[in-house]
Design a protein around this motif. Structure first.
Motif, mmCIF file in Angstrom:
data_model
loop_
_atom_site.group_PDB
_atom_site.id
_atom_site.type_symbol
_atom_site.label_atom_id
_atom_site.label_comp_id
_atom_site.label_asym_id
_atom_site.label_seq_id
_atom_site.Cartn_x
_atom_site.Cartn_y
_atom_site.Cartn_z
ATOM 1 N N ASP A 122 52.817 45.880 -22.264
ATOM 2 C CA ASP A 122 52.410 46.728 -21.146
ATOM 3 C C ASP A 122 50.890 46.868 -21.187
ATOM 4 O O ASP A 122 50.342 47.537 -22.074
ATOM 5 N N PHE A 123 50.225 46.227 -20.219
ATOM 6 C CA PHE A 123 48.757 46.251 -20.220
ATOM 7 C C PHE A 123 48.212 47.116 -19.081
ATOM 8 O O PHE A 123 47.071 46.939 -18.655
ATOM 9 N N SER A 124 49.039 48.035 -18.610
ATOM 10 C CA SER A 124 48.636 48.805 -17.424
ATOM 11 C C SER A 124 47.426 49.706 -17.698
ATOM 12 O O SER A 124 46.743 50.123 -16.763
ATOM 13 N N ARG A 125 47.143 50.031 -18.956
ATOM 14 C CA ARG A 125 45.968 50.869 -19.250
ATOM 15 C C ARG A 125 44.662 50.108 -19.017
ATOM 16 O O ARG A 125 43.586 50.702 -18.936
ATOM 17 N N ILE A 126 44.767 48.779 -18.924
ATOM 18 C CA ILE A 126 43.550 47.970 -18.739
ATOM 19 C C ILE A 126 43.406 47.648 -17.252
ATOM 20 O O ILE A 126 44.269 46.975 -16.675
ATOM 21 N N SER A 127 42.312 48.130 -16.642
ATOM 22 C CA SER A 127 42.209 47.933 -15.199
ATOM 23 C C SER A 127 42.035 46.453 -14.884
ATOM 24 O O SER A 127 41.250 45.763 -15.526
ATOM 25 N N ASN A 128 42.801 46.019 -13.912
ATOM 26 C CA ASN A 128 42.692 44.642 -13.444
ATOM 27 C C ASN A 128 42.860 43.624 -14.575
ATOM 28 O O ASN A 128 42.100 42.642 -14.655
ATOM 29 N N SER A 129 43.844 43.838 -15.430
ATOM 30 C CA SER A 129 43.932 43.051 -16.674
ATOM 31 C C SER A 129 43.968 41.532 -16.430
ATOM 32 O O SER A 129 43.324 40.776 -17.151
ATOM 33 N N THR A 130 44.686 41.117 -15.384
ATOM 34 C CA THR A 130 44.796 39.657 -15.202
ATOM 35 C C THR A 130 43.551 39.044 -14.544
ATOM 36 O O THR A 130 43.381 37.833 -14.511
ATOM 37 N N PHE A 131 42.684 39.897 -14.021
ATOM 38 C CA PHE A 131 41.404 39.428 -13.494
ATOM 39 C C PHE A 131 40.451 39.108 -14.649
ATOM 40 O O PHE A 131 39.621 38.212 -14.564
ATOM 41 N N SER A 265 31.120 49.318 -22.826
ATOM 42 C CA SER A 265 32.140 49.813 -23.759
ATOM 43 C C SER A 265 33.539 49.839 -23.165
ATOM 44 O O SER A 265 34.504 50.161 -23.857
ATOM 45 N N ARG A 266 33.657 49.499 -21.877
ATOM 46 C CA ARG A 266 34.930 49.728 -21.199
ATOM 47 C C ARG A 266 36.059 48.872 -21.753
ATOM 48 O O ARG A 266 37.218 49.285 -21.782
ATOM 49 N N TRP A 267 35.732 47.670 -22.211
ATOM 50 C CA TRP A 267 36.763 46.773 -22.749
ATOM 51 C C TRP A 267 37.489 47.458 -23.891
ATOM 52 O O TRP A 267 38.712 47.562 -23.909
ATOM 53 N N ALA A 268 36.701 47.950 -24.853
ATOM 54 C CA ALA A 268 37.294 48.590 -26.030
ATOM 55 C C ALA A 268 37.871 49.950 -25.665
ATOM 56 O O ALA A 268 38.983 50.291 -26.079
ATOM 57 N N ASN A 269 37.118 50.728 -24.876
ATOM 58 C CA ASN A 269 37.598 52.077 -24.546
ATOM 59 C C ASN A 269 38.939 52.028 -23.819
ATOM 60 O O ASN A 269 39.796 52.882 -24.027
ATOM 61 N N GLU A 270 39.129 51.016 -22.965
ATOM 62 C CA GLU A 270 40.419 50.889 -22.270
ATOM 63 C C GLU A 270 41.485 50.340 -23.206
ATOM 64 O O GLU A 270 42.625 50.790 -23.206
ATOM 65 N N TRP A 271 41.115 49.376 -24.014
ATOM 66 C CA TRP A 271 42.115 48.768 -24.903
ATOM 67 C C TRP A 271 42.725 49.833 -25.821
ATOM 68 O O TRP A 271 43.929 49.885 -26.028
ATOM 69 N N PHE A 272 41.850 50.698 -26.350
ATOM 70 C CA PHE A 272 42.317 51.731 -27.285
ATOM 71 C C PHE A 272 42.726 53.022 -26.574
ATOM 72 O O PHE A 272 43.028 54.009 -27.231
ATOM 73 N N ASN A 273 42.690 52.996 -25.245
ATOM 74 C CA ASN A 273 43.070 54.187 -24.477
ATOM 75 C C ASN A 273 42.212 55.399 -24.828
ATOM 76 O O ASN A 273 42.711 56.525 -24.896
ATOM 77 N N LYS A 278 36.870 54.995 -17.916
ATOM 78 C CA LYS A 278 36.427 54.505 -16.604
ATOM 79 C C LYS A 278 35.266 55.319 -16.035
ATOM 80 O O LYS A 278 34.599 54.861 -15.121
ATOM 81 N N THR A 279 35.054 56.522 -16.561
ATOM 82 C CA THR A 279 34.094 57.424 -15.906
ATOM 83 C C THR A 279 32.864 57.699 -16.756
ATOM 84 O O THR A 279 32.026 58.519 -16.382
#
Ligand SMILES: C[S@@+](CC[C@H](N)C(=O)[O-])C[C@H]1O[C@@H](n2cnc3c(N)ncnc32)[C@H](O)[C@@H]1O
Length: 414
Positions: A122-131, A265-273, A278-279
């Protein structure tokens, strides 16, 4: 109104190894070089005791690592969860036996990789993951997380920090930029990252750093907090008058028009929730535009007026940053003991081709809080990781060199 500046080549450290000890762990925008923090702690330590060092914009923790190497307790503050995570891991003396066992477990796990074994898809925490990622990459990253989660709790963060850098590097973001730009079609054709290899290389690199760090001491002397330095630094955590020395490099403008800490930092911040992934850029200094001017300045008054004449919007962007910066200086000033010292490493950016002397402003604002200016050292930036070019006029495509020097502003509390 100007403050004495002294150009000093001793501070350039052109050939220095900036990746010694745990400084090699993780990239971060606008990192301070360790040699600057080290020399400040050596040469500008305040008279009397040096038992507590503060960095109110800790970033990747350079000051905390250098304080730890000298056996001095330190506290770091940052609103960015990734910055706090990097700082914490860099200042922790992980057990090398456990780490070695952990590496063996992960290496074996990777050899046995089978996508069907990945539990969390489940990668829904990562915005636009497949992009930003291929499905194969996402599965492999998730598999590494899975392996790490089975290790001894006390060492998991060491490995998660290696994963943190990996999630950014194997994404489709353009290399060498802090902002989130996708690679061009041409770059994408050639891009085929080896996720496991990227991760394993970081583990090996960081292991060497940890070995060197562990030889120096075995006490974890740094604490890291998620305060907003412009809003409030709680006195039950850092008592007023308790800090001997501040060694720090604050942002030199808001994240939107200068260094995009949040986007980087968004890559890591999103990956680790992590919180506020985002803000973040809006929460950092100058992130919210205000039309009120909360400070009075003589030292950069005419520069600010010239910007206002040319472009009112840009003027209020600059003011909003300076408001927050001034608030944070007042919060920091209270924490310093009498005779204590502050060392602020700042950059003087240009807006509408007008240089904003943040070094003067820093000195002036600390003087309003009961400090005396000692000296401002000017050092050339040989290889600092920040965009050497951006658009001071804020027009796309228009570039100018904005930073060549760094200013180390040093003051003592009366
Ligand atoms: C120039 S960087 C620090 C780099 C650090 N010296 C290093 O060596 O990596 C500035 C830091 O200030 C943080 N920051 C910006 N506004 C803040 C605020 N209001 N409160 C706390 N930290 C803030 C950013 O997240 C960023 O990590």
């Amino acid at each position: 109104m100007a403050y004495d500046r002294k150009i000093d080549d001793v501070w350039s450290f052109r050939t220095a190894d900036t990746k010694e000890f745990t400084h090699c762990y993780h990239n971060y925008p606008a990192m301070m070089i360790p040699q600057v923090a080290r020399r400040l702690l050596d040469v500008y330590a305040p008279a009397g005791k040096l038992e507590l060092v503060l960095d109110p914009y800790v970033g990747s923790g350079t000051t905390l690592v250098e304080s730890s190497l000298k056996g001095i307790r330190s506290i770091g503050i940052d609103l960015n969860p990734l910055a706090r995570f990097i700082s914490k891991v860099k200042t922790t003396h992980y057990d090398l036996n456990l780490i070695t066992k952990g590496i063996a477990y992960i290496v074996t796990g990777i050899i046995l990789y089978n996508p069907a074994d990945v539990i969390n898809t489940d990668f829904s925490r990562i915005s636009n993951s497949t992009f930003w990622y291929t499905e194969e990459t996402l599965y492999k990253l998730s598999y590494i997380s899975q392996l790490i989660s089975r290790l001894d709790h006390s060492i998991q963060d060491f490995f998660l920090l290696c994963l943190s850098e990996t999630v950014r590097e194997v994404s489709f973001t353009r290399n060498g930029e802090f902002k989130r730009y996708k690679m061009s079609e041409k770059q994408l054709e050639k891009f085929n990252p080896d996720v496991f290899n990227t991760f394993e290389k970081k583990v090996q690199r960081n292991l060497k750093g940890l070995e060197a760090f562990n030889v120096t001491d075995d006490r974890d002397l740094a604490e890291v907090y998620d305060f907003n330095s412009s809003k409030c630094i709680p006195s039950d955590i850092i008592a007023e008058g308790s800090v001997d020395m501040v060694v720090t490099s604050p942002p030199y403008g808001d994240s939107h028009t200068t260094v995009a800490y949040g986007q980087f930092s968004r890559w890591a911040n999103e990956w680790f929730n992590f919180d506020n992934a985002k803000t973040l850029d809006r929460l950092l200094m100058g992130g919210v535009i205000s039309k009120e001017v909360r400070f009075r300045t003589e030292s950069i008054h005419s520069e600010l007026e010239s910007i206002k004449e040319q472009d009112e919007k840009r003027y209020y962007e600059v003011i909003s940053f300076l408001n927050d910066y001034w608030d944070s200086i007042q919060n920091v000033a209270k924490l310093i003991r009498k005779g204590g010292r502050v060392c602020y490493v700042v950059g003087n950016r240009r807006v509408k081709n007008i240089q904003i002397n943040l070094d003067y402003f820093t000195a002036e604002m600390f003087e309003k809080c009961g400090f005396v200016h000692e000296i401002t050292i000017v050092r050339e930036i040989p290889n600092k990781r920040m965009p050497s070019k951006n658009s001071p006029t804020n027009k796309t495509g228009e570039t100018a060199v904005t930073m060549t020097n760094e200013y180390i502003v040093i003051l003592t509390k009366k």
